[in-house]
Write an enzyme that holds these catalytic residues in place. Structure first.
Site, PDB file in Angstrom:
ATOM      1  N   ASN A 171       0.871  -1.173   0.000  1.00 21.91           N
ATOM      2  CA  ASN A 171       0.000   0.000   0.000  1.00 21.91           C
ATOM      3  C   ASN A 171       0.907   1.221   0.000  1.00 21.91           C
ATOM      4  OD1 ASN A 171      -2.074  -1.820   0.328  1.00 21.91           O
ATOM      5  ND2 ASN A 171      -2.251  -1.482   2.527  1.00 21.91           N
ATOM      6  N   HIS A 182       8.083   4.911   5.101  1.00 20.97           N
ATOM      7  CA  HIS A 182       9.287   4.224   4.656  1.00 20.97           C
ATOM      8  C   HIS A 182       8.872   3.176   3.623  1.00 20.97           C
ATOM      9  CE1 HIS A 182      12.913   1.802   4.696  1.00 20.97           C
ATOM     10  NE2 HIS A 182      13.505   2.698   5.468  1.00 20.97           N
ATOM     11  N   HIS A 184       7.980   0.093   2.057  1.00 25.28           N
ATOM     12  CA  HIS A 184       7.810  -1.271   2.561  1.00 25.28           C
ATOM     13  C   HIS A 184       6.494  -1.849   2.078  1.00 25.28           C
ATOM     14  CE1 HIS A 184       5.278   0.936   5.406  1.00 25.28           C
ATOM     15  NE2 HIS A 184       4.731  -0.214   5.746  1.00 25.28           N
ATOM     16  N   GLN A 186       3.941  -5.730   2.696  1.00 25.75           N
ATOM     17  CA  GLN A 186       3.611  -6.760   3.668  1.00 25.75           C
ATOM     18  C   GLN A 186       3.368  -8.087   2.963  1.00 25.75           C
ATOM     19  OE1 GLN A 186       1.027  -5.605   7.068  1.00 25.75           O
ATOM     20  NE2 GLN A 186       0.684  -3.701   5.927  1.00 25.75           N
TER      21      GLN A 186
END
Length: 363
Positions: A171, A182, A184, A186
């Site tokens: 997202n 930051h 990233h 999941q």
């Protein structure tokens, strides 16, 4: 690909990945000294025929922290511990402190509907130690490594006997609810195949039984032959706005030939897939000359030990924008009925993206 496995003070696992050997001596920091003892559970939604997971402790997860306390920051400040260490590595993966699914879940409450422990797994994947970067700005070699990491994590998590589906996603942007900026993503691993991929898998299976070929690969060949909505076409990968797009500027990215999951990617496929993905992300950012928000979800074969020749690894990128200045929100027909209503043609959004020139420099 090189990796190093570490354990955080609160018991969570951290794995570092790099294309080069990782020096010894790194330690796994954590903002939290004690274990979470996460115990999520599932409740059966009888009308929809699907599970819903409940994890009330997620209300306490990190939300828009001040600059000096970013759990994903690359610089380790002893006064404000981070989730990842500084050091010579490229990608970090760690157990989510506030998981919606947990392999240790147990003792679901007795309710008026069926319930069960939410025995799955949730991980955070940090793409880079540079907190100011974005996936679109990373070198092609880093994106290729990320594809490898997703494959390694899928095999690792999928080896648990009750895990049936592994879903990597990202997202990006406050517009889609991101609170930690930051770069990233999941990974969610489920004890069942979730409703959306289950429905797609059923369609793929039916098509394969009828035609003996991959539905998505055949769709990609049709898009390539038409050319009107293609954003990237290489020897081994393709990116296009699907003719049936449900979201403005929706894009699919995939290998051109059958490939069921990340682990099945060949080196040429992985290299070209990285080029296709970066092309799309750069076009998104260039369309309005700003960081472009999106939801990116990667679909692959279930981890049930079956061959799944019908299944095709692919990403669906769903930006929230309807027009240049108006956000696209789901309306009653979409949320309530599940039927999407589009007021912009895929050919129009594809043309907009095609006009954005990008350069793929591996730097």
């Amino acid at each position: 690909m090189h990796s190093l496995e570490l354990t955080k003070p609160d018991g969570r696992r951290l794995t570092l990945y790099s294309s080069q050997p990782i020096p010894a001596g790194l330690s796994a920091p954590s903002p939290f000294p004690e274990p979470q003892h996460a115990n999520p559970h599932l409740r059966w939604h009888a009308l929809r025929g699907e599970w819903v997971t409940y994890a009330a402790y997620r209300q306490n997860r990190t939300y828009l922290p001040p600059p000096q306390y970013n759990p994903l920051a690359a610089t380790v400040d002893p006064a404000h511990p981070t989730e990842v260490p500084a050091g010579e590595y490229e990608i970090a993966v760690f157990d989510n402190r506030f998981p919606a699914l947990s392999l240790e879940a147990h003792s679901a409450p007795a309710l008026s509907v069926p319930s069960a422990p939410a025995n799955g797994h949730c991980e955070v994947v940090v793409f880079t130690q540079d907190a100011t970067a974005a996936l679109a700005s990373l070198a092609l070699s880093r994106i290729e490594l990320l594809l490898q990491v997703w494959g390694a994590r899928t095999e690792r998590i999928g080896a648990h006997g009750h895990i049936r589906y592994v879903l990597p996603f990202e997202n990006k942007g406050a517009e889609v609810g991101v609170t930690l900026h930051h770069p990233h993503g999941q990974i969610y691993a489920y004890p069942f195949v979730p409703p959306v991929p289950a429905r797609m898998l059923a369609q793929e299976r039916e098509y394969f039984l009828q035609h003996g070929s991959s539905l998505l690969c055949d769709m990609a060949r049709s898009e390539a032959a038409d050319g009107q909505r293609v954003l990237y076409e290489g020897e081994f990968a393709i990116a296009f706005v699907p003719a049936c797009a449900r979201y403005p500027y929706e894009v699919w990215v995939m290998p051109s030939e059958p490939c069921k999951d990340f682990a099945a990617l060949t080196l040429p496929q992985r290299e070209d897939l990285a080029r296709a993905l970066k092309t799309v992300l750069l076009k998104y950012d260039g369309l309005w000359d700003r960081p472009f928000p999106y939801l990116m979800t990667w679909y692959q074969a279930p981890t049930d030990g079956e061959p799944h020749p019908e299944t095709q690894l692919h990403a669906q990128l769903l930006p929230p924008y309807r027009t240049r200045d108006r956000l696209k929100y789901l309306a009653g027909t979409e949320l309530g009925a599940g039927m999407f209503a589009m007021d912009v043609l895929p050919e129009t959004t594809a043309y907009d993206l095609q006009q954005v020139a990008v350069e793929l420099e591996d730097a």
